[in-house]
Design a protein around this motif. Structure first.
Motif, PDB file in Angstrom:
ATOM      1  N   GLY A 257      74.392   4.888 106.257  1.00  0.00           N
ATOM      2  CA  GLY A 257      73.685   3.644 105.984  1.00  0.00           C
ATOM      3  C   GLY A 257      74.241   2.788 104.877  1.00  0.00           C
ATOM      4  O   GLY A 257      73.697   1.715 104.590  1.00  0.00           O
ATOM      5  N   LEU A 258      75.334   3.209 104.219  1.00  0.00           N
ATOM      6  CA  LEU A 258      75.897   2.460 103.101  1.00  0.00           C
ATOM      7  C   LEU A 258      77.213   1.787 103.488  1.00  0.00           C
ATOM      8  O   LEU A 258      77.915   2.240 104.384  1.00  0.00           O
ATOM      9  N   THR A 259      77.543   0.744 102.768  1.00  0.00           N
ATOM     10  CA  THR A 259      78.893   0.193 102.838  1.00  0.00           C
ATOM     11  C   THR A 259      79.738   0.892 101.782  1.00  0.00           C
ATOM     12  O   THR A 259      79.218   1.550 100.872  1.00  0.00           O
ATOM     13  N   VAL A 260      81.047   0.724 101.866  1.00  0.00           N
ATOM     14  CA  VAL A 260      81.934   1.311 100.860  1.00  0.00           C
ATOM     15  C   VAL A 260      81.600   0.770  99.480  1.00  0.00           C
ATOM     16  O   VAL A 260      81.538   1.515  98.495  1.00  0.00           O
ATOM     17  N   GLU A 261      81.389  -0.532  99.375  1.00  0.00           N
ATOM     18  CA  GLU A 261      81.045  -1.138  98.088  1.00  0.00           C
ATOM     19  C   GLU A 261      79.761  -0.529  97.529  1.00  0.00           C
ATOM     20  O   GLU A 261      79.673  -0.248  96.325  1.00  0.00           O
ATOM     21  N   GLU A 262      78.762  -0.301  98.367  1.00  0.00           N
ATOM     22  CA  GLU A 262      77.499   0.273  97.894  1.00  0.00           C
ATOM     23  C   GLU A 262      77.682   1.715  97.419  1.00  0.00           C
ATOM     24  O   GLU A 262      77.039   2.142  96.458  1.00  0.00           O
ATOM     25  N   VAL A 263      78.562   2.454  98.077  1.00  0.00           N
ATOM     26  CA  VAL A 263      78.857   3.826  97.630  1.00  0.00           C
ATOM     27  C   VAL A 263      79.383   3.798  96.201  1.00  0.00           C
ATOM     28  O   VAL A 263      78.931   4.557  95.328  1.00  0.00           O
ATOM     29  N   PHE A 264      80.326   2.922  95.923  1.00  0.00           N
ATOM     30  CA  PHE A 264      80.922   2.862  94.594  1.00  0.00           C
ATOM     31  C   PHE A 264      79.924   2.363  93.552  1.00  0.00           C
ATOM     32  O   PHE A 264      79.934   2.815  92.401  1.00  0.00           O
ATOM     33  N   ARG A 265      79.049   1.458  93.940  1.00  0.00           N
ATOM     34  CA  ARG A 265      78.016   0.991  93.006  1.00  0.00           C
ATOM     35  C   ARG A 265      77.069   2.135  92.663  1.00  0.00           C
ATOM     36  O   ARG A 265      76.652   2.284  91.502  1.00  0.00           O
ATOM     37  N   LEU A 266      76.710   2.944  93.648  1.00  0.00           N
ATOM     38  CA  LEU A 266      75.860   4.112  93.384  1.00  0.00           C
ATOM     39  C   LEU A 266      76.528   5.076  92.421  1.00  0.00           C
ATOM     40  O   LEU A 266      75.909   5.557  91.465  1.00  0.00           O
ATOM     41  N   LEU A 267      77.789   5.376  92.671  1.00  0.00           N
ATOM     42  CA  LEU A 267      78.508   6.327  91.815  1.00  0.00           C
ATOM     43  C   LEU A 267      78.696   5.779  90.406  1.00  0.00           C
ATOM     44  O   LEU A 267      78.599   6.523  89.423  1.00  0.00           O
ATOM     45  N   ASP A 268      78.975   4.483  90.291  1.00  0.00           N
ATOM     46  CA  ASP A 268      79.138   3.880  88.968  1.00  0.00           C
ATOM     47  C   ASP A 268      77.824   3.911  88.193  1.00  0.00           C
ATOM     48  O   ASP A 268      77.813   4.052  86.968  1.00  0.00           O
ATOM     49  N   PHE A 269      76.731   3.794  88.909  1.00  0.00           N
ATOM     50  CA  PHE A 269      75.405   3.774  88.290  1.00  0.00           C
ATOM     51  C   PHE A 269      74.936   5.169  87.889  1.00  0.00           C
ATOM     52  O   PHE A 269      74.193   5.334  86.917  1.00  0.00           O
ATOM     53  N   LEU A 270      75.406   6.171  88.600  1.00  0.00           N
ATOM     54  CA  LEU A 270      74.871   7.526  88.457  1.00  0.00           C
ATOM     55  C   LEU A 270      75.202   8.120  87.088  1.00  0.00           C
ATOM     56  O   LEU A 270      76.342   8.089  86.635  1.00  0.00           O
ATOM     57  N   ASP A 271      74.184   8.707  86.468  1.00  0.00           N
ATOM     58  CA  ASP A 271      74.348   9.422  85.201  1.00  0.00           C
ATOM     59  C   ASP A 271      73.810  10.836  85.404  1.00  0.00           C
ATOM     60  O   ASP A 271      72.624  11.101  85.211  1.00  0.00           O
ATOM     61  N   PHE A 272      74.694  11.733  85.808  1.00  0.00           N
ATOM     62  CA  PHE A 272      74.284  13.091  86.177  1.00  0.00           C
ATOM     63  C   PHE A 272      75.371  14.060  85.752  1.00  0.00           C
ATOM     64  O   PHE A 272      76.559  13.839  86.025  1.00  0.00           O
ATOM     65  N   ASP A 273      74.980  15.144  85.089  1.00  0.00           N
ATOM     66  CA  ASP A 273      75.954  16.081  84.522  1.00  0.00           C
ATOM     67  C   ASP A 273      76.400  17.177  85.487  1.00  0.00           C
ATOM     68  O   ASP A 273      77.400  17.854  85.235  1.00  0.00           O
ATOM     69  N   GLY A 274      75.669  17.383  86.566  1.00  0.00           N
ATOM     70  CA  GLY A 274      76.004  18.469  87.484  1.00  0.00           C
ATOM     71  C   GLY A 274      76.989  18.048  88.562  1.00  0.00           C
ATOM     72  O   GLY A 274      77.611  16.973  88.493  1.00  0.00           O
ATOM     73  N   ASP A 275      77.136  18.892  89.572  1.00  0.00           N
ATOM     74  CA  ASP A 275      78.027  18.603  90.696  1.00  0.00           C
ATOM     75  C   ASP A 275      77.421  17.516  91.580  1.00  0.00           C
ATOM     76  O   ASP A 275      76.229  17.551  91.906  1.00  0.00           O
ATOM     77  N   VAL A 276      78.249  16.569  91.997  1.00  0.00           N
ATOM     78  CA  VAL A 276      77.806  15.464  92.842  1.00  0.00           C
ATOM     79  C   VAL A 276      78.588  15.475  94.150  1.00  0.00           C
ATOM     80  O   VAL A 276      79.818  15.632  94.152  1.00  0.00           O
ATOM     81  N   TYR A 277      77.872  15.303  95.253  1.00  0.00           N
ATOM     82  CA  TYR A 277      78.480  15.246  96.584  1.00  0.00           C
ATOM     83  C   TYR A 277      77.971  13.993  97.304  1.00  0.00           C
ATOM     84  O   TYR A 277      76.847  13.549  97.079  1.00  0.00           O
ATOM     85  N   LEU A 278      78.806  13.473  98.187  1.00  0.00           N
ATOM     86  CA  LEU A 278      78.405  12.383  99.074  1.00  0.00           C
ATOM     87  C   LEU A 278      78.324  12.940 100.492  1.00  0.00           C
ATOM     88  O   LEU A 278      79.293  13.524 100.970  1.00  0.00           O
ATOM     89  N   GLU A 279      77.195  12.736 101.147  1.00  0.00           N
ATOM     90  CA  GLU A 279      77.086  13.199 102.529  1.00  0.00           C
ATOM     91  C   GLU A 279      77.028  12.008 103.474  1.00  0.00           C
ATOM     92  O   GLU A 279      76.145  11.159 103.372  1.00  0.00           O
ATOM     93  N   HIS A 280      77.973  11.959 104.368  1.00  0.00           N
ATOM     94  CA  HIS A 280      78.053  10.931 105.402  1.00  0.00           C
ATOM     95  C   HIS A 280      77.570   9.573 104.891  1.00  0.00           C
ATOM     96  O   HIS A 280      76.632   8.985 105.448  1.00  0.00           O
ATOM     97  N   PRO A 281      78.183   9.058 103.834  1.00  0.00           N
ATOM     98  CA  PRO A 281      77.653   7.849 103.197  1.00  0.00           C
ATOM     99  C   PRO A 281      77.779   6.580 104.031  1.00  0.00           C
ATOM    100  O   PRO A 281      76.936   5.686 103.934  1.00  0.00           O
ATOM    101  N   THR A 282      78.835   6.496 104.848  1.00  0.00           N
ATOM    102  CA  THR A 282      79.124   5.273 105.595  1.00  0.00           C
ATOM    103  C   THR A 282      79.347   5.610 107.071  1.00  0.00           C
ATOM    104  O   THR A 282      79.462   6.776 107.450  1.00  0.00           O
ATOM    105  N   PRO A 283      79.453   4.594 107.922  1.00  0.00           N
ATOM    106  CA  PRO A 283      79.888   4.851 109.292  1.00  0.00           C
ATOM    107  C   PRO A 283      81.272   5.519 109.303  1.00  0.00           C
ATOM    108  O   PRO A 283      82.037   5.398 108.340  1.00  0.00           O
ATOM    109  N   PRO A 284      81.609   6.229 110.387  1.00  0.00           N
ATOM    110  CA  PRO A 284      82.863   6.997 110.425  1.00  0.00           C
ATOM    111  C   PRO A 284      84.115   6.196 110.111  1.00  0.00           C
ATOM    112  O   PRO A 284      85.044   6.718 109.486  1.00  0.00           O
TER     113      PRO A 284
END
Length: 301
Positions: free
Chosen positions: A143-170
């Motif tokens: 459901g995300l665009t590539v730009e939205e994925v990067f905005r989410l990651l730039d915004f994220l403040d989390f110390d643990g392991d982070v994974y992206l699951e099927h963030p965008t269309p194939p």
């Protein structure tokens, strides 16, 4: 000689479960009983064939009084699961995440890819602030665009392991994989994939294959996990919204394939089930017999 009896079932949810692009209000599937030499096995599936396969495997395991994972060649193991926050508002997301943590979950999946990126950001922030989770999956369900994925990651403040699951269309997955450090999970259910060739056709740059028994079956899951590792992927065992019986069986599959990650919480959203549903199950020990598990709930530190 053996016998199979299969019937359709319809299970209500506590509330609608929302992910990008769709909403689940009721689970319709099949419940099967298989009898082999007097030993009764049971199975749930969103498709008839999955229910019958699970019931047959359960009956075979019970015939020898063994856990299902041992029938597949592995010893019982403790399977730790992520818990999922779907596309709810930030206030409800914080309450859900905190409740999961207090019930023993240390890994959290947050659904993103809704209609409004601002709401996604607020939901993620609320979950991260709710408790000290060890790992976080941001699951976009395409459901995300590539730009939205990067905005989410730039915004994220989390110390643990982070994974992206099927963030965008194939067709955008390769760009995401090449441009961010977070491991990218490809979901066989979102892809409609049944084999490793189906995965490689569109998701070869990804890092982890999320295998769901309701899409590929149990024997198919064993095969896909083996093939995925041969191609250099890590393996995750996930779920749909489904019965605790098939969640438990998927935990045995996770033990059998030595899964790197597990997301086995689909039973939490049911208001009714075909078996006794324990609710929160952050850790499942695959003791058997058959697909049965022992639930453990670690206490907060």
């Amino acid at each position: 000689m053996g016998s199979l009896e299969t019937e359709p079932v319809s299970l209500s949810l506590k509330r609608p479960f929302r992910i990008s692009g769709r909403e689940v209000r009721r689970v319709r599937g099949y419940w099967c009983t298989c009898v082999i030499e007097g030993n009764s096995g049971r199975g749930f599936g969103l498709r008839r064939g999955i229910a019958e396969e699970m019931a047959t495997l359960d009956a075979v395991a019970r015939r020898y009084d063994e856990p299902l994972c041992r029938v597949w060649g592995r010893e019982p193991a403790s399977i730790e699961s992520f818990a999922t926050v779907d596309l709810v508002g930030a206030e409800q997301a914080e309450k859900l995440a905190r409740r999961y943590y207090l019930r023993g979950y240390r890994k959290l999946k947050v659904k993103v890819g809704g209609d409004d990126l601002k709401r996604d950001l607020e939901r993620v922030e609320a979950c991260v602030k709710s408790a000290e989770f060890d790992a976080l999956i941001l699951d976009g369900n395409e459901g995300l665009t590539v730009e939205e994925v990067f905005r989410l990651l730039d915004f994220l403040d989390f110390d643990g392991d982070v994974y992206l699951e099927h963030p965008t269309p194939p067709d955008s997955l390769e760009e995401v994989c090449e441009s961010c450090e977070a491991p990218v999970i490809v979901d066989v259910m979102d892809l409609g994939a049944r084999s490793i060739d189906d995965v490689l056709d569109v998701a070869e740059p990804c890092d982890i294959v999320n295998i769901k028994t309701q899409e590929v079956g149990f024997v198919g899951g064993l095969r896909l996990a083996r093939d995925a590792r041969e191609e250099g992927f890590k393996v995750m065992v996930g779920c749909a919204v489904e019965s605790f019986s098939s969640i438990s069986a998927a935990a045995h599959l996770a033990a059998a394939v030595e899964a790197d990650l597990c997301d086995l919480d689909g039973h939490l959203f049911l208001d009714e089930d075909v078996v006794s549903n324990p609710g929160y199950a952050p850790v499942m020990v695959t003791e058997g017999p058959g697909w049965e598990v022992r639930v453990e709930r670690p206490k907060p530190a």
